[in-house]
Enzyme design. Structure first.
Site, PDB file in Angstrom:
ATOM      1  CG  HIS A   8      -0.943   3.776   4.448  1.00 23.46           C
ATOM      2  ND1 HIS A   8      -2.182   3.412   4.918  1.00 23.46           N
ATOM      3  CD2 HIS A   8      -0.382   2.669   3.939  1.00 23.46           C
ATOM      4  CE1 HIS A   8      -2.380   2.113   4.696  1.00 23.46           C
ATOM      5  NE2 HIS A   8      -1.305   1.645   4.100  1.00 23.46           N
ATOM      6  CB  SER A  45      -0.953   0.006   1.200  1.00 25.27           C
ATOM      7  OG  SER A  45      -0.225  -0.117   2.398  1.00 25.27           O
ATOM      8  CG  ASP A  74      -3.838   5.816   6.744  1.00 29.07           C
ATOM      9  OD1 ASP A  74      -2.680   5.617   7.166  1.00 29.07           O
ATOM     10  OD2 ASP A  74      -4.303   5.199   5.756  1.00 29.07           O
TER      11      ASP A  74
END
Ligand SMILES: *[C@@H]1O[C@H](CO)[C@@H](O)[C@H](O)[C@H]1NC(C)=O
Ligand SMILES: *[C@@H]1O[C@H](CO)[C@@H](O)[C@H](O)[C@H]1NC(C)=O
Ligand SMILES: *[C@@H]1O[C@H](CO)[C@@H](O)[C@H](O)[C@H]1NC(C)=O
Ligand SMILES: *[C@@H]1O[C@H](CO)[C@@H](O)[C@H](O)[C@H]1NC(C)=O
Length: 382
Positions: free
Chosen positions: A353, A46, A350
């Protein structure tokens, strides 16, 4: 594996992890291998995913505001408020953002490259985690070897003949990762023991990264960037999950958890040792660059004000649930979360990340060489 894209994959966002200090890497490059990079191919999780995960799992909070608010003005499928490291690399090479590999279809879609990264992806394959008895619902069936196989299909699309494919390979830049952090994260998030299950995984993870590099080299890749993991001990979600005892020295001066950063350094150290071992000294046309995501992120955490971040923004997530480090739960950023007034002052977006601002700093360090032994830009004449 069938269960994967459906469920609460939401948090699958797992991401990265591990690794160490400064940079490393080796290289050489005579006549070839330092021309223009006309394509960018990337792999990973991610940290790098620009839309693959959401194409499989459309009902996730990453597709709701405030994701994407800083740069795209709307959720873009990236686990960020804006651009990722891979996007800044593309911009520096004057290439368009690489399309997610699971979204593009034709040679035309991939003429400037492709991004194979999938949130939650690991270096080891899904069956490895199944054998460990893990819940696979957040482990996507897109491990590094699967991503490299998908790359081979795209390469076939781009070049009908062997000669054409060699041309594609030799004019491309490969960003291999970050990948590997999720191999550990999947176990951390399912409460597996660190000393006996997680730490012993490092050699296996490194082996799988090595294998992927060798496959790409075998196909003719001559410029490969291999990032290490970030300082996990400074990530809000991990800080909230593994709270320590400050009077017994669990935290460093910046407030990060020492044991987790030590683990990240260990992974990165092993990664660099492997890279140094496989760099082909008999073939000076091939460059493999270790990218020091760890060192770059640690620099901002330790000196936030110097780099335009706030003290509060060093360790507290911008978007979260108001718990410790504004990251009391794994999936804590969505439209109803507690949002900081200015994401560019925070390192973490968040809780897991990074913000676009932090990714920009890391990308610059890698492109220009302060956090890579060789500046990427010196290997890709534009
Ligand atoms: C999408 O997620 C929301 C909240 O998480 C849920 O209420 C809704 O039913 C989901 N929609 C679908 C199609 O799964
Ligand atoms: C998964 O990886 C293991 C080794 O870690 C290997 O033995 C196995 O064949 C792989 N499975 C698939 C489906 O690729
Ligand atoms: C924290 O560490 C100190 C020093 O080692 C010890 O005296 C104290 O009991 C610890 N506190 C907790 C809550 O474990
Ligand atoms: C949004 O995030 C908050 C925590 O920040 C959580 O309590 C809430 O359930 C989430 N809402 C949805 C729809 O996922």
């Amino acid at each position: 594996m069938a269960s994967w894209p459906s469920s609460t994959a939401v948090f699958a966002l797992l991401f990265f992890l591990i690794s160490p200090y400064a940079s490393v890497s080796a290289v050489r490059y005579p006549s070839t291998g330092d021309g223009a990079c006309t394509r960018l191919f990337s792999f990973g999780d991610s940290i790098t995913d620009a839309g693959n995960f959401v194409s499989l799992s459309p009902n996730v909070s990453v597709l709701t505001p405030p994701y994407g608010e800083t740069f795209f003005g709307r959720p873009s499928g990236r686990f960020c408020d804006g651009r990722l490291i891979v996007d800044f690399v593309a911009e520096a090479l004057r290439l368009p953002f690489s399309p997610p590999s699971l979204v593009g279809k034709t040679a035309d879609d991939f003429q400037h490259g492709a991004n194979f990264a999938v949130a939650g992806a690991s270096a080891l394959n899904q069956s490895f985690f199944r054998d460990l008895g893990l819940d696979l619902s957040i482990i996507p069936p897109y491990s590094l070897d699967v991503q490299v196989d998908l790359f081979k299909h795209v390469l076939q699309l781009l070049g009908a003949t062997e000669h054409e494919r060699e041309d594609v390979m030799s004019s491309s830049l490969f960003l291999l990762g970050e990948v590997g952090a999720n191999d550990y994260n999947h176990l951390f998030f399912q409460n597996r023991p660190f000393e006996t299950e997680i730490k012993p995984l490092v050699p296996k993870v490194i082996q799988h990264i090595e294998k992927a590099i060798k496959v790409l080299m075998g196909l003719g890749a001559n410029r490969i960037v291999v990032p290490g993991t970030v300082p996990v001990g400074c990530i809000p979600r991990f800080l909230a999950m593994f709270q320590g005892n400050s009077s017994s020295g669990d935290y460093d001066a910046a407030g990060c958890l020492r044991w987790l950063n030590d683990f990240a350094e260990h992974h990165n150290h092993e990664l660099k040792r492997m890279l140094h071992r496989i760099i082909p000294y008999d073939d000076p046309t091939v460059t493999i660059i270790y990218a020091d995501y760890y060192g770059a992120m640690l620099e901002i955490i330790r000196n936030p004000l110097k780099h335009g971040f706030t003290k509060d923004g060093a360790l507290n997530a911008c978007c979260g649930d108001g718990g410790p480090y504004n990251s009391g739960s794994l999936i804590s950023c969505n439209a109803t979360s507690i949002l900081c007034p200015d994401p560019s002052k925070h390192v973490s977006w968040d809780g897991i990340h990074l913000t676009e601002a932090a990714y920009r700093f890391v990308a610059r360090g890698v492109l220009e060489g302060s956090y890579a032994e060789q500046p990427i830009l010196s290997k890709c004449r534009c």
